[in-house]
Design a protein around this motif. Structure first.
Motif, PDB file in Angstrom:
ATOM      1  N   TYR A   7      -0.974  12.449   5.208  1.00 23.31           N
ATOM      2  CA  TYR A   7      -1.978  11.410   4.945  1.00 23.31           C
ATOM      3  C   TYR A   7      -2.072  11.161   3.432  1.00 23.31           C
ATOM      4  O   TYR A   7      -2.124  10.024   2.968  1.00 23.31           O
ATOM      5  N   THR A  57      -8.424   0.067  -6.013  1.00 18.11           N
ATOM      6  CA  THR A  57      -8.786   1.295  -5.300  1.00 18.11           C
ATOM      7  C   THR A  57      -9.659   2.205  -6.153  1.00 18.11           C
ATOM      8  O   THR A  57      -9.399   2.389  -7.345  1.00 18.11           O
ATOM      9  N   ASP A  87      -2.288  -3.077  -3.523  1.00 17.33           N
ATOM     10  CA  ASP A  87      -3.321  -2.041  -3.457  1.00 17.33           C
ATOM     11  C   ASP A  87      -3.047  -1.038  -4.577  1.00 17.33           C
ATOM     12  O   ASP A  87      -1.957  -0.481  -4.662  1.00 17.33           O
ATOM     13  N   GLU A 140     -12.429   4.187  -1.352  1.00 10.48           N
ATOM     14  CA  GLU A 140     -11.732   4.948  -0.306  1.00 10.48           C
ATOM     15  C   GLU A 140     -12.238   6.379  -0.203  1.00 10.48           C
ATOM     16  O   GLU A 140     -11.756   7.145   0.635  1.00 10.48           O
ATOM     17  N   HIS A 193       0.867  -1.187   0.000  1.00  6.99           N
ATOM     18  CA  HIS A 193       0.000   0.000   0.000  1.00  6.99           C
ATOM     19  C   HIS A 193       0.897   1.228   0.000  1.00  6.99           C
ATOM     20  O   HIS A 193       1.968   1.225   0.605  1.00  6.99           O
ATOM     21  N   SER A 237      -3.692   1.864  -5.071  1.00  2.15           N
ATOM     22  CA  SER A 237      -3.315   3.241  -4.711  1.00  2.15           C
ATOM     23  C   SER A 237      -1.875   3.529  -5.133  1.00  2.15           C
ATOM     24  O   SER A 237      -1.503   4.692  -5.288  1.00  2.15           O
ATOM     25  N   ARG A 252       0.678   9.122   2.075  1.00  2.03           N
ATOM     26  CA  ARG A 252       0.666   7.738   2.578  1.00  2.03           C
ATOM     27  C   ARG A 252      -0.422   6.908   1.916  1.00  2.03           C
ATOM     28  O   ARG A 252      -0.514   5.710   2.129  1.00  2.03           O
ATOM     29  N   HIS A 253      -1.284   7.555   1.166  1.00  4.01           N
ATOM     30  CA  HIS A 253      -2.388   6.828   0.539  1.00  4.01           C
ATOM     31  C   HIS A 253      -2.349   6.869  -0.976  1.00  4.01           C
ATOM     32  O   HIS A 253      -3.195   6.267  -1.635  1.00  4.01           O
ATOM     33  N   ASN A 254      -1.402   7.596  -1.525  1.00  2.21           N
ATOM     34  CA  ASN A 254      -1.338   7.706  -2.975  1.00  2.21           C
ATOM     35  C   ASN A 254       0.110   7.764  -3.415  1.00  2.21           C
ATOM     36  O   ASN A 254       0.943   8.384  -2.758  1.00  2.21           O
ATOM     37  N   ASN A 291     -11.320   6.181  -5.571  1.00  5.00           N
ATOM     38  CA  ASN A 291     -11.643   7.341  -4.749  1.00  5.00           C
ATOM     39  C   ASN A 291     -12.824   8.096  -5.314  1.00  5.00           C
ATOM     40  O   ASN A 291     -13.591   8.689  -4.580  1.00  5.00           O
TER      41      ASN A 291
END
Lengths: 130, 342
Positions: free
Chosen positions: B237, B263, B176, B299, B146, B178, B240-242, B265
């Motif tokens: 954040y 994923t 993942d 997400e 991830h 992402s 850390r997610h993309n 969004n």
């Protein structure tokens, strides 16, 4: 996350014990996407009309069982399920006056896979009915 | 040419979390929704929708299996977590991590899953020690990759070294998607604006991200631009997610890829996803002979919940329409991908 859902107003009322009002209670949810063991629940910051309450004054009731907030860190098994509404009971002799109150709640979650954990913050005006 | 129809579709109930959180959908409703949307496979987070997880009651197991039968869905993946800090004032020991995974393996068996998603913070040691039990029961353990990690990250490479050495059929990865976010999710940067981040910082970040600039540098610049502490938290954040990494890197490791979190969004009305170029990535899976599931993982809800009602079901519906279409067409080679880097 879930910030606006943290404070649950339906349960907002004074709490009476042996004929005396010893405090008040309100419903709350956690700002996280899993059910967690209670030891992962971080700091709970609650204020009503600007009055700040300490962890020593608060307990939470889940599924009929009451836990002191100061003891949550020692609960690595009991769970607060995802989306479950816990009842937060706050000791305040005499309770709150009937009518409108500005309630503010910030909740931190100690989640180990992210450096800063999770956090939620909600503010609602609730009406306490005698 | 690989048989592209061997890639299957799944939905992670992570996607319906807001509806479940607010008790608009029950677990049975989630399973029924998968059936209604014609999604064969289902994935569940134990801690999210199984009461008392990891201690599963017999009553729950009876209901679970009855629902699987009634709605004719395939249990594909059980998502588990390691809460390293749950014992006050100390980190869980590696033996406790191992015991947790072994317990999860038993739970997967009881629930009918043959795959566990292991959260992305478990050591090679713990996975290697779990392998004999997993093999014995025919359970695969997929370590999730991830953002901000990717296949060439030092942590994943240590796992790959261990997997190459042990050759366990039970050890591999859950990718993942992402990590293939070509454009930064608009729903995230729009929320930053609503939460008061300086528009100049937001547009600098989004433009830099979309140019695939080094995110460490970009984050430093955001601090230099005078971001507030809460802005830094939000940007942190975000990174850390993309991430954008080259999907073709999967070709070298395809046998190790057990499962994919697909994923989303923001699914647009034209059935494309705003950030992840699925039309470029699915051909890589086809080319590599991937034959697992693509599991829709929505997400976006938490980023829009301040202004609109979250509708995970509609987002997943659109996503599955897109997946069905892309999986049905013959795309012999990946198109328009950057030069492969070794």
């Amino acid at each position: 996350m879930y910030d606006k859902y943290l404070i649950v107003g339906e349960a907002f009322k004074n709490v009476t014990e042996n004929g005396k009002v010893i405090g008040f209670q309100l419903g709350m949810r956690l700002p996280y996407y899993r059910g967690v063991v209670l030891s992962l629940i971080g700091k709970t910051d609650l204020s009503v009309d600007g009055e700040v309450f300490s962890p020593e004054q608060m307990s939470v009731t889940l599924n009929g069982k009451e836990y002191e907030l100061t003891g949550l860190e020692n609960e690595p098994v009991a769970k607060w399920e995802f989306g479950e509404i816990g009842i937060l009971t706050v000791k305040k002799p005499g309770g709150l006056n009937p009518g409108k109150h500005a309630v503010e709640l910030a909740q931190h979650m100690k989640i180990s896979y992210v450096p800063f954990g999770f956090h939620g913050h909600d503010r609602k005006e609730l009406t306490l009915i005698e | 040419m690989n048989d592209q129809s061997s890639i299957k579709r799944c939905v992670s109930f992570f996607s319906f979390q807001e509806e479940y959180f607010l008790r608009k959908l029950t677990l049975e409703d989630c399973i029924a929704t998968a059936a209604r949307l014609d999604i064969p496979g289902i994935e569940i987070i134990g801690d999210q929708m199984i009461p008392d997880y990891p201690d599963i009651s017999d009553e729950f197991l009876r209901k679970w299996h009855a629902w699987l039968e009634k709605y004719e869905r395939v249990p594909v993946c059980l998502d588990t977590f390691l809460d390293f800090n749950k014992y006050n004032n100390r980190r869980m020991s590696e033996d406790e991590v191992l015991a947790t995974i072994l317990h999860d393996i038993q739970n997967a068996r009881k629930l009918g899953f043959s795959l566990i998603r292991i959260n992305h913070d478990v050591s090679p040691w713990a996975l290697e020690k779990s392998a004999p039990t997993a093999e014995k029961y025919g359970i695969k353990l997929g370590l999730e990759i991830h953002a901000p990690h990717h296949l060439d990250h030092e942590f994943e490479q240590r796992h790959i070294e261990m997997m190459s050495r042990t050759q366990s059929p039970s050890l591999g990865f859950v990718v993942d998607m992402s990590i293939f976010s070509d454009r930064f999710p608009r729903v995230v940067s729009d929320r930053w604006l609503r939460d008061g981040m300086d528009p100049a910082i937001v547009s600098y970040f989004v433009e830099s991200y979309n140019a695939h600039n080094c995110l460490d540098y970009v984050c430093d610049q955001v601090v230099q631009m005078g971001a507030r502490p809460e802005d830094i938290g939000m940007v942190y954040y975000g990174v850390r997610h993309n991430l954008y990494s080259n999907p073709e890197r999967m070709l070298e490791y395809m046998p190790l890829i057990f499962h994919v979190h697909a994923t989303l969004n923001e699914m647009l009305p034209d059935y494309t996803e705003f950030s992840v170029p699925y039309d470029q990535i699915i051909p890589v899976f086809q080319q590599g002979g991937y034959n697992g599931y693509l599991s829709s993982e929505y997400e976006g809800g938490k980023h829009i919940d301040d202004t609109e009602e979250v509708d995970g079901v509609e987002q997943v519906r659109r996503h599955q329409v897109m997946l069905k279409h892309l999986l049905s067409i013959e795309q012999p080679v990946a198109i328009a991908m950057p030069v492969r880097v070794h």
